[in-house]
Design an enzyme around this catalytic site. Structure first.
Site, short mmCIF file in Angstrom:
data_model
loop_
_atom_site.label_atom_id
_atom_site.label_comp_id
_atom_site.label_asym_id
_atom_site.label_seq_id
_atom_site.Cartn_x
_atom_site.Cartn_y
_atom_site.Cartn_z
N ASP A 217 0.86 -1.19 0.00
CA ASP A 217 0.00 0.00 0.00
C ASP A 217 0.90 1.23 0.00
OD1 ASP A 217 -3.01 -0.76 0.54
OD2 ASP A 217 -1.84 -2.07 1.85
N ARG B 292 4.24 2.99 3.11
CA ARG B 292 4.94 1.90 3.76
C ARG B 292 6.46 2.09 3.63
NH1 ARG B 292 0.41 1.86 5.51
NH2 ARG B 292 -1.18 0.31 5.01
N ARG C 230 -7.04 10.39 1.33
CA ARG C 230 -6.62 9.39 0.36
C ARG C 230 -7.35 9.55 -0.97
NH1 ARG C 230 -7.90 3.96 3.34
NH2 ARG C 230 -6.56 3.03 1.73
N LYS D 238 -8.94 1.34 -6.10
CA LYS D 238 -9.74 0.88 -4.95
C LYS D 238 -10.60 2.03 -4.41
CE LYS D 238 -5.89 1.60 -1.71
NZ LYS D 238 -4.84 0.93 -0.90
N HIS D 239 -11.74 1.74 -3.75
CA HIS D 239 -12.26 0.47 -3.27
C HIS D 239 -13.64 0.30 -3.90
CE1 HIS D 239 -9.59 2.20 -0.19
NE2 HIS D 239 -9.27 0.97 0.14
N HIS E 26 -12.60 -1.62 8.33
CA HIS E 26 -11.71 -2.42 9.17
C HIS E 26 -12.44 -2.87 10.44
CE1 HIS E 26 -8.70 -0.22 6.75
NE2 HIS E 26 -7.91 -1.24 6.99
N ASP F 168 -10.01 -6.46 -0.64
CA ASP F 168 -9.44 -5.80 0.52
C ASP F 168 -9.18 -6.90 1.55
OD1 ASP F 168 -8.49 -3.76 2.09
OD2 ASP F 168 -10.27 -2.51 1.93
#
Length: 482
Positions: free
Chosen positions: A71, A79, A141, A171-172, A184, A256
């Site tokens: 990601d 990351r 994002r 995404k998403h 999440h 996901d």
């Protein structure tokens, strides 16, 4: 009961696992050699670029066709740079700047950096249209709240990223931007007519398909008129009929993370979600971050059991495995042909800043950073002005338990700069800022998703549209503090 070895190998070819630590453990290397589709790298897997390159090389030595995903969105979700913050602005800043060539260049640079360390699939860009100011998981994002703008930048991002032969993953699907819950933690519902979904949320995915995106990621969101009671990840109507049939997508559908509660709770467990996603049309199943060999084997076993008892057609799994293999064959990890200019991301972040009022700080200020939680997608990444400003007192305060009198006493004659992320969502933050501005010279730097709220009496309101390292440096420059 022993698992059919041929069916186990077939199931492994659809799984995108993860592993702990900075070096692939023996079980992860062994599974790659046995045909596991690939691994996702998270912040806890990364020390530095050389170490990442060594890890991907170790996996590729076991299986040259292994997929290595990450990601790396730039901005608040990084990351590779999770220790320092990304040198690139994220999508909200790129959307605010609204220069598609800059977006293309930023994503081209991200792709080059990923290719250099052996990453082959970037789980980006996020192409959700963020229409909810209180969206807890998308926000900065997103390229913005305007569908046409998001679609334009989506196409540029996909094309830029894939120039380095790193696959993009839009995404998403079918659009997480209108949610006020985090998938999440629960299954969000977007209860809108399909006509609105087609008008507002789907055009960026159509743009991604038109730009040739190699992958699309499913969302664990419920759209009752489309998905019924379950998430899109388990909906054939969403994945097969809408995305493949109506939008014409022929690439790889990546889920996901199945460990997320928006999928796992509905399915009765992470492994139990695997056959449901495959049956709906997914090809590559992202298990999640908290993965060990036992969970990989359990997921494979659930797929095999579903094939054997007729819940899942073996031909569907073979189709998924073949698509995933084609994706791996397309990606080619290579070194960049020319160096990425260090100034690219920082210049873009500076151009994206929007200022209301007079931003130049007169004198040496007290900088007050309002504590804010990070989403699971973002993780704990440094943010704010601290790395960019020297010789200035900077304190961290919790808005809910901090009084204006205390801050005013500490500031004395110094002006106050309040730095916040999503100030409108922080308990007592708007009241605290307005109380300070009523009695003192205050400048506000908003580094999260901006709302319509603007405090009365402030000297300036500065919006960076993100909290990356690049956004922080841009804010400091605008304030005249560097």
């Amino acid at each position: 009961m022993a698992i059919d070895p041929a069916l186990r190998r077939l199931a492994l070819r659809t799984l995108l696992a993860a592993y702990p630590g900075s070096t692939p453990p023996p079980w992860a290397v062994d599974l790659a050699a046995e045909g596991l589709a690939g691994y996702t790298l998270f912040g806890f897997n990364i020390v530095d670029r050389d170490q990442v390159a060594a890890s991907t090389a170790a996996l590729r030595a076991a299986n040259p066709a292994v997929i290595v995903a990450i990601d790396e969105e730039g901005g608040d979700v990084t990351r590779l740079a999770h220790h320092t913050g990304s040198p690139y602005p994220g999508n909200a800043a790129l959307g605010a700047l609204d220069d598609v060539e800059v977006t293309r260049a930023v994503y081209r640079a991200i792709g080059a950096e990923l290719a250099e360390v052996g990453v082959t699939v970037d789980l980006a860009p996020t192409v959700d249209v963020n229409t909810a100011d209180d969206n807890p998981i998308i926000g900065t994002r997103s390229f913005g709240a305007d569908t046409a703008r998001v679609a334009a930048h989506t196409g540029a991002a996909v094309e830029g990223l894939q120039e380095s032969r790193v696959a993009a993953c839009a995404k998403h699907f079918p659009g997480h931007g209108a949610t006020v819950a985090d998938s999440h933690l629960e299954l969000p519902t977007v209860d809108v007519p399909l006509a609105l979904l087609r008008e507002r949320d789907l055009p960026p995915f159509a743009a991604a398909v038109q730009a040739g995106t190699k992958a699309v990621m499913t969302a664990h969101i419920r759209v009752p008129e489309l998905t019924g009671d379950g998430p899109a990840t388990f909906s054939r109507a969403a994945m097969h009929d809408l995305l493949r049939g109506e939008l014409g997508f022929s690439g790889v559908l990546i889920t996901d993370a199945l460990e997320m509660k928006g999928a796992a709770v509905v399915a009765g467990g992470t492994a139990q979600a695997a056959p449901l996603a495959l049956a709906a049309g997914a090809d590559l199943l992202c298990i999640g971050a908290d993965v060990d060999a036992a969970l990989v084997e359990e997921s494979a076993a659930e797929i095999v059991a579903a094939i054997k008892d007729g819940r899942l057609d073996a031909a569907r799994v073979e189709e998924a495995a073949e698509r995933t293999a084609a994706l791996a064959a397309w990606t080619v990890p290579t070194a960049p042909t020319e160096p990425v200019p260090e100034s690219l991301g920082y210049d873009a972040a500076r151009r994206a800043v929007r200022v209301e009022g007079d931003p130049l700080v007169v004198g040496v200020p007290l900088v007050v950073e309002l504590a804010a939680t990070s989403s699971i997608a973002e993780g704990r990444v440094p943010w704010g002005l601290r790395p960019h400003v020297e010789g200035v007192e900077q304190i961290r305060a919790v808005a809910a338990s901090t009084g204006a009198d205390d801050l005013l006493a500490r500031a004395g004659d110094r002006p106050i700069v309040v730095v916040a992320r999503h100030a409108h969502r922080l308990a007592n933050a708007t009241e605290l800022i307005e109380a300070l501005a009523a009695r003192h010279q205050v400048t506000v730097v908003e580094m999260g998703w901006p709302s319509s709220w603007r405090p009365a009496g402030v000297r300036a309101f500065v919006t960076t549209y993100g909290a990356s390292h690049a956004n922080g440096r841009a804010a400091a420059a605008v304030l005249g503090l560097r």
